[in-house]
Design an enzyme around this catalytic site. Structure first.
Site, PDB file in Angstrom:
ATOM      1  CE  LYS A   8      -0.598   2.032   3.539  1.00  0.00           C
ATOM      2  NZ  LYS A   8      -0.014   3.240   4.214  1.00  0.00           N
ATOM      3  N   PRO A  89       9.337  -4.391   4.183  1.00  0.00           N
ATOM      4  CG  PRO A  89      10.250  -2.279   3.873  1.00  0.00           C
ATOM      5  CD  PRO A  89       9.735  -3.456   3.124  1.00  0.00           C
ATOM      6  CB  VAL A  90       8.236  -4.718   9.926  1.00  0.00           C
ATOM      7  CG1 VAL A  90       7.289  -4.476  11.098  1.00  0.00           C
ATOM      8  CG2 VAL A  90       8.048  -6.132   9.374  1.00  0.00           C
ATOM      9  CB  ALA A  91       7.775  -0.155  11.562  1.00  0.00           C
ATOM     10  CB  ALA A  92       8.220   0.209   5.874  1.00  0.00           C
ATOM     11  N   GLY A  95       1.796  -0.340   4.936  1.00  0.00           N
ATOM     12  CA  GLY A  95       0.635  -1.128   5.337  1.00  0.00           C
ATOM     13  C   GLY A  95       0.862  -2.617   5.218  1.00  0.00           C
ATOM     14  CB  SER A  98      -3.105  -3.188   6.713  1.00  0.00           C
ATOM     15  OG  SER A  98      -3.068  -2.552   7.976  1.00  0.00           O
ATOM     16  CG  ASP A 128      -3.600   1.745   6.475  1.00  0.00           C
ATOM     17  OD1 ASP A 128      -4.357   2.730   6.436  1.00  0.00           O
ATOM     18  OD2 ASP A 128      -2.357   1.843   6.530  1.00  0.00           O
TER      19      ASP A 128
END
Length: 265
Positions: A8, A89-92, A95, A98, A128
């Protein structure tokens, strides 16, 4: 069963007000890239989740994973054994979690149909998630969960995502928003609203992760017609007129950064 969890991006993200419930009043221009995490599910006697991929190690609690939460709330028989290949990647600002949940919703819809209250279930999982179920361009209002269709004249546009490999939590970025309402989305098509839009969280994100400025600067040296940060960061995106322009831009990025080349859905 196989499904892609499409990345997203927020072509524009306007923060209009802080709400009394602690959330923010948003206008989000959602779009989705034709690549992302990959999920494979098979029928099983109980739910199981296995996480692989470059960023799989960032998800340390499989039972707390949003995929497991989505499975627990949707009809899918005795159970599914799901393998999640975590490519995003995470926390990027993409989303990713989600999108993973959205992929589960689509698989359940194909195999069993979704319950009448699936939208409420999606909202409880995350703001999201409702947009990620269809993973098509739309406008999100309210906290981002009130969706409306948009004239998508950007489908197929070559897109490049770039992340400096620095995770950035959403909460602190929203907390750092300066509180100024800079106005609504403006335009009749997705392209117009993108060009006229902005990301109101960019300044806050830059104060927390200064490397975002380096990514934006590098992308602005390419032939992209729009460069912007996505969501709460730290991923930035660039859209191009041709695949050759996109691929040349990807080659020009520093090798230590994460990149993903694709096209808008």
């Amino acid at each position: 069963m196989r499904e892609t969890a499409y990345a997203k991006i927020n072509l524009a993200l306007h923060v209009r007000a802080r709400r009394d419930d602690g959330y923010h009043e948003l206008e989000s221009l959602f779009a989705f890239v034709d690549a992302g995490d990959e999920l494979v599910a098979t029928a099983a006697s109980r739910d199981e989740l296995r996480v692989t991929g470059e960023f799989g190690g960032a998800l340390s609690d499989p039972f707390g994973n949003i995929v497991a939460q989505a499975l627990s709330r949707l009809p899918h028989g005795p159970g599914w054994a799901v393998t999640l290949e975590k490519n995003l990647p995470v926390a990027a600002g993409l989303g990713g979690g989600s999108a993973d949940a959205g992929a589960i919703f689509r698989m359940v819809e194909r195999e069993f149909g979704l319950p009448a209250d699936w939208q409420e279930t999606a909202i409880r999982l995350g703001a999201d998630v409702p947009a990620c179920v269809a993973s098509t361009a739309c406008i999100g209002r309210g906290t981002g969960t009130d969706l409306e269709p948009v004239d998508n004249d950007l489908a197929g546009s070559p897109a490049l995502l770039v992340n400096p490999r620095v995770p950035l939590a959403t909460g602190p970025v929203f907390k750092g928003w300066d509180g100024e309402d800079r106005g609504p989305l403006d335009g009749g098509t997705l392209r117009e609203m993108t060009l006229n839009g902005r990301n109101d969280l960019e300044a806050s994100a830059l104060s927390l992760v200064p490397q975002i400025a380096d990514v934006l600067a590098a992308l602005r040296q390419t032939e992209a017609w729009i460069v912007r940060m996505s969501g709460s960061g730290a991923t930035c995106f660039a859209l191009f007129d041709t695949i050759a322009q996109r691929d040349a831009a990807r080659q020009a990025m520093p090798p230590q950064w994460w990149t993903l080349a694709g096209a808008l859905r």
